[in-house]
Design a protein around this motif. Structure first.
Motif, PDB file in Angstrom:
ATOM      1  N   CYS A   1      16.367   4.750  -4.039  1.00 32.68           N
ATOM      2  CA  CYS A   1      15.424   3.671  -3.507  1.00 32.68           C
ATOM      3  C   CYS A   1      14.617   4.239  -2.090  1.00 32.68           C
ATOM      4  CB  CYS A   1      16.190   2.356  -3.137  1.00 32.68           C
ATOM      5  SG  CYS A   1      16.537   1.644  -4.581  1.00 32.68           S
ATOM      6  N   CYS A   2      14.572   5.520  -1.901  1.00 30.54           N
ATOM      7  CA  CYS A   2      13.858   6.040  -1.216  1.00 30.54           C
ATOM      8  C   CYS A   2      12.865   6.950  -1.710  1.00 30.54           C
ATOM      9  CB  CYS A   2      14.713   7.105  -0.086  1.00 30.54           C
ATOM     10  SG  CYS A   2      16.111   6.321   0.787  1.00 30.54           S
ATOM     11  N   ALA A   3      11.744   7.295  -1.015  1.00 28.97           N
ATOM     12  CA  ALA A   3      10.629   8.019  -1.673  1.00 28.97           C
ATOM     13  C   ALA A   3       9.966   9.014  -0.544  1.00 28.97           C
ATOM     14  CB  ALA A   3       9.714   7.208  -2.676  1.00 28.97           C
ATOM     15  N   ASP A   4       9.334   9.913  -0.957  1.00 33.12           N
ATOM     16  CA  ASP A   4       8.643  10.692  -0.028  1.00 33.12           C
ATOM     17  C   ASP A   4       7.396  11.260  -0.790  1.00 33.12           C
ATOM     18  OD1 ASP A   4       9.622  11.818   2.931  1.00 33.12           O
ATOM     19  OD2 ASP A   4       8.130  13.145   1.909  1.00 33.12           O
ATOM     20  N   ARG A   5       6.661  11.874  -0.204  1.00 39.67           N
ATOM     21  CA  ARG A   5       5.325  12.291  -0.605  1.00 39.67           C
ATOM     22  C   ARG A   5       5.777  14.081  -1.066  1.00 39.67           C
ATOM     23  NH1 ARG A   5      -0.296  10.773   0.540  1.00 39.67           N
ATOM     24  NH2 ARG A   5      -0.770  11.900  -1.284  1.00 39.67           N
ATOM     25  N   ASP A   6       6.656  14.482  -0.244  1.00 40.31           N
ATOM     26  CA  ASP A   6       7.178  15.920  -0.618  1.00 40.31           C
ATOM     27  C   ASP A   6       8.746  15.768  -1.364  1.00 40.31           C
ATOM     28  OD1 ASP A   6       8.472  18.260  -0.499  1.00 40.31           O
ATOM     29  OD2 ASP A   6       7.368  18.816   1.684  1.00 40.31           O
TER      30      ASP A   6
ATOM     31  N   ASN B 113       4.534   8.346  -9.291  1.00 43.88           N
ATOM     32  CA  ASN B 113       5.269   9.046 -10.341  1.00 43.88           C
ATOM     33  C   ASN B 113       6.631   8.575 -10.772  1.00 43.88           C
ATOM     34  OD1 ASN B 113       3.098  10.963 -10.444  1.00 43.88           O
ATOM     35  ND2 ASN B 113       3.802  12.213  -8.865  1.00 43.88           N
ATOM     36  N   ASP B 114       6.761   7.492 -10.215  1.00 41.56           N
ATOM     37  CA  ASP B 114       8.148   6.759 -10.116  1.00 41.56           C
ATOM     38  C   ASP B 114       7.879   5.174 -10.443  1.00 41.56           C
ATOM     39  OD1 ASP B 114      10.681   5.901 -10.340  1.00 41.56           O
ATOM     40  OD2 ASP B 114      11.399   6.526  -8.587  1.00 41.56           O
ATOM     41  N   PRO B 115       7.627   4.890 -11.589  1.00 38.29           N
ATOM     42  CA  PRO B 115       7.146   3.439 -11.972  1.00 38.29           C
ATOM     43  C   PRO B 115       8.299   2.494 -11.750  1.00 38.29           C
ATOM     44  CG  PRO B 115       6.702   4.580 -14.045  1.00 38.29           C
ATOM     45  CD  PRO B 115       7.362   5.640 -12.820  1.00 38.29           C
ATOM     46  N   GLU B 116       9.621   2.914 -11.940  1.00 38.03           N
ATOM     47  CA  GLU B 116      10.807   2.228 -11.905  1.00 38.03           C
ATOM     48  C   GLU B 116      11.342   1.985 -10.369  1.00 38.03           C
ATOM     49  OE1 GLU B 116      12.119   0.586 -14.708  1.00 38.03           O
ATOM     50  OE2 GLU B 116      10.218   1.215 -15.455  1.00 38.03           O
ATOM     51  N   TYR B 117      10.726   2.743  -9.363  1.00 43.81           N
ATOM     52  CA  TYR B 117      11.132   2.508  -8.169  1.00 43.81           C
ATOM     53  C   TYR B 117      11.325   1.186  -7.789  1.00 43.81           C
ATOM     54  CZ  TYR B 117      11.167   2.988  -2.848  1.00 43.81           C
ATOM     55  OH  TYR B 117      11.334   2.868  -1.743  1.00 43.81           O
ATOM     56  N   ILE B 118      10.266   0.445  -7.795  1.00 43.96           N
ATOM     57  CA  ILE B 118      10.448  -0.992  -7.099  1.00 43.96           C
ATOM     58  C   ILE B 118      11.287  -1.718  -7.874  1.00 43.96           C
ATOM     59  CG2 ILE B 118       8.288  -2.053  -8.238  1.00 43.96           C
ATOM     60  CD1 ILE B 118       9.141  -1.997  -4.498  1.00 43.96           C
TER      61      ILE B 118
ATOM     62  N   SER C   5       0.907  -1.185  -0.086  1.00 44.17           N
ATOM     63  CA  SER C   5       0.165   0.025  -0.069  1.00 44.17           C
ATOM     64  C   SER C   5       1.032   1.284  -0.040  1.00 44.17           C
ATOM     65  CB  SER C   5      -0.946  -0.065   1.151  1.00 44.17           C
ATOM     66  OG  SER C   5      -0.093  -0.273   2.425  1.00 44.17           O
ATOM     67  N   ILE C   6       1.975   1.153   0.864  1.00 49.43           N
ATOM     68  CA  ILE C   6       2.865   2.410   0.918  1.00 49.43           C
ATOM     69  C   ILE C   6       3.437   2.888  -0.417  1.00 49.43           C
ATOM     70  CG2 ILE C   6       4.838   3.282   1.957  1.00 49.43           C
ATOM     71  CD1 ILE C   6       3.754   1.985   4.638  1.00 49.43           C
ATOM     72  N   VAL C   7       4.047   1.541  -1.027  1.00 50.61           N
ATOM     73  CA  VAL C   7       4.904   1.512  -2.328  1.00 50.61           C
ATOM     74  C   VAL C   7       3.801   2.332  -3.298  1.00 50.61           C
ATOM     75  CG1 VAL C   7       5.938   0.345  -4.223  1.00 50.61           C
ATOM     76  CG2 VAL C   7       6.479  -0.246  -1.718  1.00 50.61           C
ATOM     77  N   SER C   8       2.411   1.739  -3.454  1.00 51.24           N
ATOM     78  CA  SER C   8       1.740   2.226  -4.425  1.00 51.24           C
ATOM     79  C   SER C   8       1.182   3.629  -4.268  1.00 51.24           C
ATOM     80  CB  SER C   8       0.307   1.256  -4.409  1.00 51.24           C
ATOM     81  OG  SER C   8      -0.282   1.765  -3.345  1.00 51.24           O
ATOM     82  N   ILE C   9       1.136   3.979  -3.151  1.00 48.04           N
ATOM     83  CA  ILE C   9       0.855   5.508  -2.737  1.00 48.04           C
ATOM     84  C   ILE C   9       2.205   6.626  -3.014  1.00 48.04           C
ATOM     85  CG2 ILE C   9       0.470   7.307  -0.945  1.00 48.04           C
ATOM     86  CD1 ILE C   9      -1.064   4.940   0.321  1.00 48.04           C
ATOM     87  N   TYR C  10       3.410   6.063  -2.615  1.00 49.69           N
ATOM     88  CA  TYR C  10       4.507   7.173  -2.464  1.00 49.69           C
ATOM     89  C   TYR C  10       5.312   6.995  -3.898  1.00 49.69           C
ATOM     90  CZ  TYR C  10       4.334   8.173   2.327  1.00 49.69           C
ATOM     91  OH  TYR C  10       4.090   9.018   3.409  1.00 49.69           O
ATOM     92  N   THR C  11       5.128   5.874  -4.821  1.00 48.46           N
ATOM     93  CA  THR C  11       5.763   5.948  -6.011  1.00 48.46           C
ATOM     94  C   THR C  11       5.018   6.057  -7.338  1.00 48.46           C
ATOM     95  OG1 THR C  11       5.598   3.541  -6.167  1.00 48.46           O
ATOM     96  CG2 THR C  11       7.573   4.600  -4.858  1.00 48.46           C
TER      97      THR C  11
END
Length: 196
Positions: free
Chosen positions: A161-166, A29-34, A21-27
């Motif tokens: 490999c870190c992500a944030d909503r801000d 705009n970055d489909p390559e994150y995972i 759930s967190i990955v889907s929300i926070y990434t």
């Protein structure tokens, strides 16, 4: 001056708060994150590094959460937010999930250390270096980095490999604040260094 990547001989990789759930929300705009996270985990496994997965979890009724804890009290008060940490949503994303007997730590606060047995596991395995990645940059990554720096661990952060909503806060932490305490590298740089 940039801090160089520490020696990985006695390192553990902490993969933190990568619930589906967190990955889907926070990434969004970055489909390559995972995909980057999966590559880092794969490289660390090939190298034989200890991998520790950190997740957020609570008992029914969330008795671990005090009303004085601003962040988690908001979760406790909101049934929709509670869904992020229960049922299928609480599972670690399949691309970042534990393999075999990899350690999983369940935490109830921001830091991977607070109220967990992480420190004991690291000492028992003679770990002196931590490589951090996860969500959110301004949450678990920041809180864990500060604790680990105070505890004299050598540190690296896999920045992409870190992500944030801000995004502005994420950039300030990755580019300006974290480099004061840790080597900040990208996934490709980690994979190249760890493969040697």
């Amino acid at each position: 001056m940039a801090i160089p990547l520490p020696d990985l001989q006695r390192a553990a990789l902490l993969s933190m708060d990568l619930h589906s759930s967190i990955v889907s929300i926070y990434t969004q705009n970055d489909p390559e994150y995972i995909t980057r996270v999966a590559a880092v985990l794969h490289t660390a496994r090939k190298r034989g590094m200890q991998i520790i997965h950190v997740r957020v979890g609570f008992r029914p009724g969330m008795p671990e959460i005090s009303e004085r804890n601003v962040l988690f009290a908001a979760v406790k008060a909101n049934p929709q937010w509670q869904q992020l940490f229960s049922g299928p949503n609480s599972a670690i994303h399949s691309a970042a999930a534990p393999v075999g007997d990899e350690t999983v730590i369940t935490k109830h606060r921001g830091s991977a250390f607070t109220g967990t047995d992480l420190e004991m596991i690291l000492r028992a395995n003679d770990i002196d270096t931590l490589v951090l990645l996860g969500i959110a940059t301004s949450g678990v990554v920041l809180a864990t980095l500060l604790h680990a720096a105070d505890a004299d661990y050598q540190l690296a952060v896999v920045g992409d490999c870190c992500a944030d909503r801000d995004p502005d806060l994420h950039a300030a932490l990755i580019e300006r604040y974290f480099p004061r305490m840790a080597a900040v590298i990208d996934a490709a740089g980690f994979c190249e260094a760890a493969a040697q």
